[in-house]
Every structure is written in structure tokens, then in C-alpha cells.
Design an enzyme around this catalytic site. Structure first.
Site: not given
Lengths: 278, 174, 414
Positions: B138-140, B153
Site C-alpha cells: 500500500c505505502h511501501g 511510513p
């Protein structure tokens, strides 16, 4: 004459009407087949009534040893440990649950498997489905989880009005337990185990389920049929209405609160209107 | 004079009545709100939901198995000696969420973590990313072989659920 | 009677908002400064009580929806789960099911109050008809809500009521099939009833909005049935006078409501509804909820299917014609001796019909409900002829005069 004074007249007329109807009811009742159950004393009756923990435990013992052979009780096992019920300890509930075998699955291999019960499981059913129960017994025995709320008997006019009211002899909500109690006492013909005085039509599919001394009480309570009937009816009422204790104790607080608020509202309203002719 | 005093008394008596009525009514209104809020919390059946028992004997070294507990995925990773070494050798002080590998496992070869990215709740992909741990698409976010956050994150390491080994190969989660 | 608003914006923000959306002045004029006849009695608080009940039903209903499953195999057990497992679920469910009864109780008091004091008369016909529409919507909502727990009485009540439509000539059976979404009451029926049960309360709220609007155009009727002449002499401002009186009425009503919720929660319900629906077995004695009993008695009193259905719907529809059936110039029954007797007779007929509706369809109840049904319609049929025989009492010229007459000897005329 105001609306209110006419209202008292109406109440008078209604009372007279009530007397007439009550008489005709009596006449009608005499012709009916089965007698009405009699009202028993219950610890959970009345505005301050609560369940008797020991009685519920005895009632559960009867269910476990007798009723559960044919009747389903569709409630989770964990509820026996809830406050306001039989209040078994956590370990007792776990041990009780583990004494049942529960079908679970499918597992990783895609197969259903048996495992010991857990408190979150529901009591297992004596028959896999109602059809199997009907095939084995001729009639599927009803689920007992709501039985005590699903049974009632006709009270007739005007008795049914008083049943709702907070008056001595009123607030009659235990028609179900009284009916169950009466049924257990209704096997009056020794030559016919399926004849019951209190069952509509008298022919009941369930043969006399309980006899004196059938279930042991470790606490020394007399093992009479009357005691059995009271205990199992109490247990079934708890099963149907497990939040009764909580409901009534909150209810008392709510009523006191509302009475205080009503008084305050009344005086505030009177003060506000005091300088207005109305 | 006397009339003035009386009317002041009268006024304060009125004020007291109004304020107490209002206060009591407000208490009532607020108490009614509580059941409406409380009903959305997990109910008795959810709270009583049993723990999950898993037989880990059949999980080969290097494999990750996902099981469901309380409706959430739980990763059970049978770590190889290299993966354990990689997890242990990290300088704990350099991590975003400093936790030694030993505090995250009961037996070094078995890593059990809740498979939910601590960023925004996606399920990370196993054996991917720079540290061969997990990688959240999703956001690495990148996790290592101890499920600790290394890049991206996410603020925290993957959570460790309560669990206990009943036998050498049987784990009870919850 | 609606003059210019007396609302004066006090600060900048209020002025700014007033210029764009005059909602504050609207609220002020409608619920603060609104002139209320000073002679209203406590029967007038039932309007506020009903507003309260509508909100209570919507709030508890929305919350119950969060736990209820509208699916035939799960509906019953989801209700039981609410009762046993959901935090405060027993309270919310009992509040909602008893709330329906208390809502109907209040609406009947409200309607009878309107009939007694002639509140439907010119110029309040539209106000009255809107009330009849609300009543109809309430009946539909109540009926569909009763089906949702999917107990025996839910199922068979739904079967009986939807079968009413099969009485319609030619297309009757097609209509029932369409209502059911199948060839019997089943999951599709439950689903659509649930959807409508959720929708209709908001329709009720909308019509209530119109009802209150119409009320605020014509002004309230009052126990003496004379129109407001002089706002200063005849009226008090809505707030705080009527607000506090309504608040007191609601609080006392809450005592009754809470008595039912906490102490006799199953008294008004039917025991059979604690048995899961079984399409293969009809309960020996099907009765609707108590608030439908008078209409049920009218339905059963007529041996012909279609005629029975027509009579039942006519019994409700006739209410809408009340403003034109009652031709008397005098509004309040206070000044109409004959009408007053007739009114109380009508109340007794309603109670009698309700009692017959609860009894089995056997003698003597069949004959009794036939007589009472005739008397029910007889009340409406007699109204146009009443003024010919009735000698009305002198009506006070103004509300102030009526109030003065009541508080004789004159104490203070502040």
C-alpha cells in the site's frame, strides 16, 4: 363538565362493563377443557425480584440430566457464568464446556472434526436437526431457550389489566414459568403418561419427564417434584430473560430519577405559570 | 425595603429551581446517550470469542503460514537460522521502534506477529522487501525478519499477539 | 395571526446568518414567541409527547438496525442476539417494541382530544387530514416493524394482513404475489418490509413537519374552541410556558414508558412471537398488536371477505371526512351536551371493539363486534344530524373570558 371529570365517569362505566364481562368469562372458563395454571411465588417476580443463584444452578442440573436428552437449549455456555444468572465460576464454565463435544471445521484438510467445547459454544443439540428429532420422538421437542417467554395462558378481563399495574397482586409477568410448573404437575393419570391436565387438549407428546428423587441435589434441597418444577421453571425463565436482574435494578434508578425530575418540572412549570390566569 | 428583600429571595428561589430542574434534565439526557454509544462496542459474543489453536508441525523451515484470529490475519513464520541471525544482529538502537528480537519471540525459530501493517492496516507481503521480511504494497513499509519496521511510513513494528506454546508444535493464539 | 417576526438579531454572526438563512428567526417565531392559547389543558401536551416518541423510535430503531439481520433464517436469532449479547441490547429492543405501543397510545389520546374539542373544524381541516395521513403511515410502519423479529405472530400476522389485498376483485391475487415477492411470505417479503420500515418513519417525520406547519398557520385550537382574538390577552408565549408544560407532560409520560420497558416489557407483546416463524404451522389464535384490534374486529365482523376489508379501511378513511360530517358551528364538546355523550359512547365502542378483536372469532364476540361496528359508523353517520337536536351552551366570546369565568371569583387580572 371537563374532559377529566367525564373521564372518571368513563372509568366507572368501564368497571361496570368489566364486572359483566368477568362474569361471562367465568361462565366460559367453566366450559373450557383445561384449568388455568395457578400463580406461584417466584424470587424474580415483582419490581425488586431477582434470580436465586442456587435455584438456577439446581434448575440447570435438571436441564442437564433430564431435559437436554430431548430439548435443545440454544444459548451460549458462557452465559452460565454471567452476573444475574447461575453464576458458575470461570473454571466451572470451562470444565462444563469441555465436557461437551462440538463439531468444528473444516480444518486445513477440508474435514469436519470433533473438539471439546469452549465457553463461547452454544449448548449442543440432542438431535442434528428438528426432522431427526421428529423422526425419533414423533414430534420435535421445542427449543427451550425462550420457552418460558413463549408460553402464556389467557388471563381474561379484567385480570389482564391488573397484570400490568404496579399494585399488590399486579405486575404479573411469570405466566410462562407458572405454565411450565403446572405442566410438570399435570401428569395426573397413572395409566396414561401422555395425559396432562394443563395441556390444551390434554394429549401431550412429552411423557412424564420428572419423578421425585430423579435428580440429586448436593445442597440438601428436598428432591420433590414440586421443587424440581420450581427450579427448572426458574432456570428456563432465566434462559429466556437473562438480563432481568440488570433490567430491574436499572429500572429502579430510572423510576426514582424520573419521579424527582417530574417534581422539579411540576414546580418549575407552576412557578412559570404563577402570574398567568389559565 | 422589606418588599425588595422578599422579591430578591423570591428571585433566587426561582433561579435555584430553574437551575436544578435544568441540571437534572441534562443528567437524564446525557445518561440516555450512554446506551446508544455503548451498543456499538463489541458485544458479549465477540468478547468471548475463543482463542485459535494452530498445529505448526507441518510448517517447513522458511515458510510463512497465515491463520485467522479475531478476524485478523496472524503470520506464523518458521525462521531459518540465517533469518534469525539477521534479526538478532541488528543494532537495536538504530531502529525506529527499538525492540530486540528476543523480546518479540518465545522460541527463536517461530515468529508470530499480527499481519497488519501498523501504518494504515493493509496486509504486508511475506519474504519481500530489502530485509526479506515483509513489504507492504500500500505505502511501501518494509519490515525485517523480526517483523520490525525498517523503512517506509509505518510507525511501529508488527504487533505480537498474546500466544503460548501448549506443546512443542501446538500454539494457542489469544 | 402571523405578523412580522419579532426576532431581533443580537450579534453580527446572527445578522449575517439571518440575511442568508433565516432559520433562527424561524425557530424563534415557531417555538419561542409563538402565541399559545393560555387555556390549553394537559391533553394538549400529547403533541409534544408524540414528537418525542417519534424521535425515540427513530433513534432506537436506527441503533437496532446496526445489529439486526433482515434475512429469514437469521432475523429471529439476530433479535435474540440483541437481547442477550449486545451491550444494552435488551434495553434498546424493549424501548423500541414498547415504544411502538406507547406511540400508538399517545396518538389515540391525541386523536380523541381532537375529536372531543372539535379541532378538525374550519379552518383546521388540512391539519386534521395530515394527522390522518400520519396515522395511516404509523399503522403501516407498526405493522411492518412487527414482522421483522420473524416470530410466529410476525409471520402469520403478515400472512393475514397481506392476504387482505387478495380480496380485491380480479387482480387481488396478483397484488399479494407482488407484495410477497413470491408465492408466500418469505425472505423477499421480510427484506422489503425491512426497507420500508426503515423508510416510513422519515416519511412520518416529513408529514409531521407539514402538520406542525399547518398548525402554526391556523393557530392551536383550545378547550373552549374559540379563536384567538387578542394575542396579549388570550395567549402566552410558547417558551417558557408551553415548553415547560410539554416538558412536564413528557416526563410523566416517560414514567409510564419506562414502567413498560423495565418492569413489564413483554406485557403488550404476544408470547407466540418468541417462537421462530414456522410456515407449516399456524398458531391457534392469531391476534394483531393491541393498537390494531378495533380495526381487526371490524374486519372480522363482516362475513364477506371483500366487504370486511372495505369496512376496515373505511373505518380509518372516515376519519378524514370528520371536518365535513360534523356540521355544528360550536367546536368544543364542552358546550355540546349531546355531542359529548355521543363522544364518550364512541370511546366505549372503540374499547369494546378492541376487546372483541382480541377474542377468538366465536360467539358472543362475533355478534358483539357486529353491533359495535355498526355503532362505530353510526357515530359518524349521526354527526351531520346532531345540530338539529342539540341545544348548545353559551360559548365564551374570547379565551380570556373563558379563563376568567373559570377562575371566578376574579383573583388577579394582571
Amino acid at each position: 363538565m371537563t374532559f377529566a371529570s367525564s373521564f372518571t365517569k368513563i372509568v366507572g362505566a368501564a368497571t361496570a362493563l368489566a364486572a359483566v364481562v368477568a362474569l361471562s368469562n367465568l361462565a366460559a372458563r367453566a366450559e373450557e377443557e383445561q384449568p388455568n395454571p395457578t400463580r406461584q411465588e417466584w424470587s424474580f417476580a415483582g419490581p425488586f425480584g431477582t434470580y436465586d443463584k442456587a435455584q438456577l444452578q439446581r434448575g440447570f442440573k435438571i436441564y442437564k440430566e433430564v431435559c437436554s436428552n430431548c430439548h435443545e437449549l440454544h444459548i451460549p455456555i458462557r452465559t452460565l457464568g454471567q452476573p444475574g444468572g447461575p453464576e458458575l465460576s470461570v473454571d466451572e464454565v470451562k470444565a462444563l464446556a469441555a465436557s461437551y463435544t462440538v463439531k468444528d471445521g473444516p480444518n486445513a484438510a477440508g474435514e469436519m472434526f470433533d473438539r471439546p467445547g469452549r465457553p463461547s459454544d452454544y449448548f449442543p443439540t440432542p438431535f442434528p436437526n428438528p426432522e431427526a428429532a421428529a423422526a425419533a420422538l414423533g414430534n420435535a421437542p421445542p427449543d427451550m431457550s425462550l420457552l418460558a417467554k413463549a408460553r402464556k395462558y389467557e388471563r381474561g378481563f379484567p385480570a389482564f389489566v391488573f397484570d400490568a399495574l404496579p399494585i399488590p397482586g399486579g405486575m404479573y409477568q411469570e405466566l410462562g414459568p407458572d405454565y411450565i410448573y403446572a405442566i410438570l404437575h399435570g401428569y395426573e393419570k397413572d395409566d396414561d403418561p401422555n395425559w396432562n391436565a394443563y395441556f390444551p387438549g390434554h394429549k401431550i407428546a412429552m411423557g412424564k419427564p420428572l419423578v421425585e428423587g430423579q435428580v440429586d441435589y448436593p445442597d440438601g434441597t428436598p428432591t420433590t417434584l414440586d421443587q424440581y418444577a420450581k427450579d427448572v421453571a426458574s432456570f428456563l425463565y432465566w434462559a429466556a430473560e437473562p438480563t432481568l436482574d440488570q433490567r430491574k435494578s436499572i429500572g429502579a434508578k430510572v423510576m426514582i430519577f424520573l419521579l424527582i425530575l417530574s417534581c422539579l418540572m411540576y414546580f418549575t412549570k407552576r412557578t412559570i405559570w404563577s402570574d398567568v390566569a389559565h | 425595603m422589606s418588599t425588595a428583600t422578599t422579591s430578591t429571595d423570591e428571585t433566587s428561589r426561582r433561579d435555584f429551581l430553574y437551575i436544578s430542574t435544568g441540571a437534572v434534565a441534562a443528567v437524564g439526557a446525557v445518561s440516555v446517550v450512554w446506551p446508544l454509544i455503548s451498543q456499538m462496542s463489541p458485544d458479549a459474543s465477540t468478547l468471548a470469542l475463543a482463542s485459535t489453536e494452530v498445529d505448526v508441525a507441518s510448517i517447513p523451515v522458511g515458510q510463512i503460514v497465515t491463520v485467522k484470529w479475531r478476524g485478523k490475519p496472524v503470520f506464523i513464520r518458521h525462521r531459518s537460522p540465517e533469518e534469525i541471525k539477521a534479526a538478532v544482529d541488528v543494532d537495536v538502537g538504530s531502529l525506529r521502534d527499538p525492540q530486540a528480537d528476543s523480546t518479540r519471540v518465545q522460541k527463536p525459530e517461530w515468529l508470530i506477529v499480527i499481519g497488519i501493517c501498523t501504518h494504515l492496516g493493509c496486509i504486508p507481503l511475506g519474504k519481500q522487501g530489502q530485509y526479506d521480511g515483509w513489504f507492504c504494497p500500500c505505502h511501501g513499509s518494509v519490515y525485517d525478519t523480526s517483523g520490525r519496521i525498517r523503512q517506509g511510513p509505518a510507525p511501529r513494528n508488527l504487533d505480537v499477539p498474546p500466544y503460548a506454546f501448549l506443546t512443542d508444535t501446538k500454539v494457542k493464539i489469544g | 395571526m402571523h405578523g412580522l417576526s419579532t426576532f431581533e438579531p443580537k450579534n453580527g454572526f446572527v445578522k449575517w446568518l439571518e440575511a442568508r438563512l433565516p432559520i433562527l428567526s424561524f425557530g424563534y417565531d415557531s417555538f419561542v414567541a409563538y402565541p399559545t392559547p393560555k387555556n390549553l389543558n394537559y391533553w394538549w401536551t400529547f403533541g409534544a409527547i408524540l414528537s418525542f416518541m417519534l424521535i425515540a423510535q427513530i433513534v432506537t430503531g436506527v441503533v437496532l438496525t446496526m445489529h439486526y439481520t433482515p434475512e429469514a433464517t437469521m432475523a429471529f436469532s439476530s433479535v435474540e442476539k440483541i437481547m442477550r449479547d449486545v451491550n444494552w441490547g435488551w434495553f434498546l429492543r424493549y424501548a423500541h417494541s414498547n415504544g411502538a405501543s406507547l406511540f400508538f397510545f399517545a396518538v389515540y389520546v391525541h386523536m380523541f382530544r381532537g375529536i372531543y374539542y372539535g379541532s378538525y373544524k374550519n379552518p383546521r381541516e388540512v391539519l386534521w387530514i395530515l394527522g390522518v395521513i400520519i396515522f395511516l403511515l404509523m399503522m403501516a410502519t407498526g405493522f411492518m416493524g412487527y414482522v421483522l423479529p420473524w416470530g410466529q405472530m410476525s409471520f402469520w400476522g403478515a400472512t393475514v394482513i397481506t392476504n387482505l389485498f387478495s380480496a380485491i376483485p380480479l387482480v387481488g391475487n396478483d397484488i399479494t404475489t407482488w407484495l410477497w415477492g413470491g408465492y408466500s411470505i418469505d425472505n423477499p417479503t421480510l427484506n422489503r418490509f425491512f426497507a420500508l420500515h426503515y423508510l416510513l418513519p422519515f416519511a412520518i417525520a416529513a408529514v409531521v413537519g407539514l402538520h406542525v406547519w399547518a398548525l402554526h398557520v391556523t393557530g392551536q385550537n383550545n378547550p373552549d374552541g374559540v379563536e384567538i382574538q387578542d394575542i396579549k390577552k388570550d395567549c402566552v408565549p410558547f417558551t417558557p410556558h408551553a415548553t415547560m408544560k410539554d416538558g412536564l407532560g413528557i416526563t410523566v409520560f416517560l414514567l409510564l414508558y419506562c414502567w413498560f420497558i423495565f418492569y413489564v416489557p413483554n406485557y403488550l407483546g404476544d408470547a407466540d412471537n418468541y417462537i421462530p416463524a414456522n410456515p407449516m404451522k399456524t398458531p391457534p389464535h392469531i391476534v394483531p398488536e393491541w393498537y390494531f384490534l378495533p380495526y381487526y374486529a371490524i374486519l372480522r365482523s363482516i362475513p364477506d371477505k371483500l366487504a370486511g376489508v372495505i369496512a376496515m379501511f373505511a373505518a380509518i378513511a372516515v376519519l378524514a371526512f370528520l371536518p365535513w360530517l360534523d356540521t355544528s358551528k360550536v367546536r368544543s364538546a364542552k358546550y355540546r351536551p349531546l355531542y359529548k355523550k355521543l363522544f364518550w359512547g364512541f370511546v366505549l365502542v372503540g374499547i369494546g371493539l378492541g376487546y372483541c378483536g382480541a377474542m377468538p372469532a366465536a360467539e358472543p364476540y362475533v355478534t358483539a363486534s357486529r353491533i359495535l361496528s355498526l355503532l362505530y359508523f353510526g357515530f359518524f353517520a349521526a354527526l351531520p344530524f346532531l345540530p338539529k337536536f342539540e341545544r348548545t351552551l353559551p360559548v365564551p366570546a374570547t379565551i380570556a373570558e373563558a379563563v376568567l369565568a373559570k377562575s371566578e371569583p376574579v383573583k388577579t387580572a394582571k
